[in-house]
Scaffold this active site. Structure first.
Site, PDB file in Angstrom:
ATOM      1  N   CYS A  47       0.829  -1.213   0.000  1.00 44.65           N
ATOM      2  CA  CYS A  47       0.000   0.000   0.000  1.00 44.65           C
ATOM      3  C   CYS A  47       0.859   1.257   0.000  1.00 44.65           C
ATOM      4  O   CYS A  47       0.534   2.247  -0.677  1.00 44.65           O
ATOM      5  CB  CYS A  47      -0.932  -0.005   1.212  1.00 44.65           C
ATOM      6  SG  CYS A  47      -2.297  -1.172   1.086  1.00 44.65           S
ATOM      7  N   CYS A 205     -13.316  35.372   4.631  1.00 45.67           N
ATOM      8  CA  CYS A 205     -12.719  36.639   5.043  1.00 45.67           C
ATOM      9  C   CYS A 205     -11.651  37.073   4.046  1.00 45.67           C
ATOM     10  O   CYS A 205     -11.274  36.339   3.134  1.00 45.67           O
ATOM     11  CB  CYS A 205     -12.121  36.519   6.447  1.00 45.67           C
ATOM     12  SG  CYS A 205     -10.701  35.438   6.561  1.00 45.67           S
ATOM     13  N   CYS A 213       2.865  28.698  -1.339  1.00 43.72           N
ATOM     14  CA  CYS A 213       4.026  29.236  -0.608  1.00 43.72           C
ATOM     15  C   CYS A 213       3.706  29.623   0.831  1.00 43.72           C
ATOM     16  O   CYS A 213       4.589  30.117   1.545  1.00 43.72           O
ATOM     17  CB  CYS A 213       4.598  30.442  -1.346  1.00 43.72           C
ATOM     18  SG  CYS A 213       3.478  31.876  -1.416  1.00 43.72           S
ATOM     19  N   CYS A 221      -5.843  44.582  -1.039  1.00 41.42           N
ATOM     20  CA  CYS A 221      -4.667  45.382  -1.409  1.00 41.42           C
ATOM     21  C   CYS A 221      -3.405  44.543  -1.575  1.00 41.42           C
ATOM     22  O   CYS A 221      -2.342  45.095  -1.890  1.00 41.42           O
ATOM     23  CB  CYS A 221      -4.423  46.478  -0.374  1.00 41.42           C
ATOM     24  SG  CYS A 221      -3.998  45.859   1.272  1.00 41.42           S
TER      25      CYS A 221
END
Length: 303
Positions: A47, A205, A213, A221
């Site tokens: 496996c 949010c 990364c 922004c």
């Protein structure tokens, strides 16, 4: 598994315990199982070979961890384990993809975009990341030491100053026009300001983390939030109150962060007297060890 051995007039019965493999759900003896070095989880060797082969074939070389989703440690497989479990061709593919991933995530290195070159070129990080949390990626020329090509560090096209990366991409063929490097605030898809990989935001949010990364930034922004543990970026400026959470949840988050740091501070204050009391003992032990070593060296020279 039972083993019978007849010796004279006696019969010995040895029972080897069977272990359940969580991948194939087969019960196998310990000799057929493979133990991961990091987390000590046990799986059958067949496996594990199939698991690594599929992951490397799909190019997921950065997620080679324990295949058990309930493993608390989520142990990582080292290179020696991977080399032992896969064939030579698969291991060579793993080495190649692993190296490409390292270069892609390194802000100081990049591949030459010239066809057939693939030279690793150096990027001056002091220029490309000037300003620390700059929202827009800064384009600088990179010179390939092998083929001599001078290209842009951001869009990987031939050096195009004073034009921007978006102007160069837009001036090319329509089928080659991709995601802009400087997108609008309300865009659904933007590029990571560090590795420039496209990221789509459907909901949630404005605090984003690049899966590639692990860079944390503001969606509107593209400002870096790696060091902004208290999310003070959303208290002022153009992104004020754009986090996407209520004020109460933000205050609760800050309370938790402050509580963690305060807990470490209290723990350090409590432990400091014990550290001061133990320091002389530790120093004496080290001095005794050094003195014994010096005496042994002196005896060696005298002999």
């Amino acid at each position: 598994m039972a083993t019978f051995s007849v010796s004279k007039n006696t019969v010995d019965l040895a029972i080897d315990p069977l272990i359940l493999c969580k991948l194939c759900l087969s019960e196998l003896p310990l000799v057929d199982m493979y133990e991961l070095v990091d987390c000590k989880c046990l799986f059958c060797e067949m496996c594990m070979k199939q698991y690594l082969s599929v992951m490397i074939t799909e190019g997921l070389v950065g997620d080679l961890t324990c295949p058990d989703a309930q493993c608390k440690k989520q142990g990582k497989l080292n290179i020696e384990e991977i080399e032992h479990l896969v064939d030579r061709q698969t291991f060579q593919r793993f080495q190649r993809l692993h190296f490409q991933r390292e270069v892609d995530l390194d802000p100081n290195r990049t591949f030459c975009p010239e066809i057939g070159c693939e030279t690793v070129c150096h990027v001056c990080s002091s220029q490309s990341h000037a300003g620390g949390g700059a929202a827009a990626p800064t384009s600088i020329p990179v010179q390939c030491p092998t083929c001599g090509l001078q290209f842009c560090s951001v869009c990987k096209t031939k050096w195009h100053a004073p034009k921007s990366c978006d102007e160069v991409v837009a001036s090319g063929p329509i089928e080659e026009f991709g995601i802009p490097f400087h997108n609008s605030d309300d865009a659904k898809i933007k590029r990571c300001p560090v590795c420039h990989v496209p990221i789509e935001r459907n909901d949630g949010c404005a605090q984003m983390m690049c899966k590639r990364c692990k860079h944390v930034f503001c969606w509107y922004c593209l400002q870096s939030l790696d060091d902004d543990f208290l999310l003070r970026h959303y208290d002022k400026g153009p992104c004020k109150n754009k986090l996407g959470h209520s004020r109460a949840s933000v205050i609760w988050h800050r309370t938790q962060v402050v509580g963690i740091f305060a807990g470490f501070g209290v723990l350090l204050l409590v432990a400091s007297p014990f550290l001061l009391l133990a320091a002389p003992c530790i120093l004496c032990c080290k001095c005794k060890i050094c003195r014994c070593c010096d005496e042994e060296e002196g005896d060696g020279f005298s002999n």
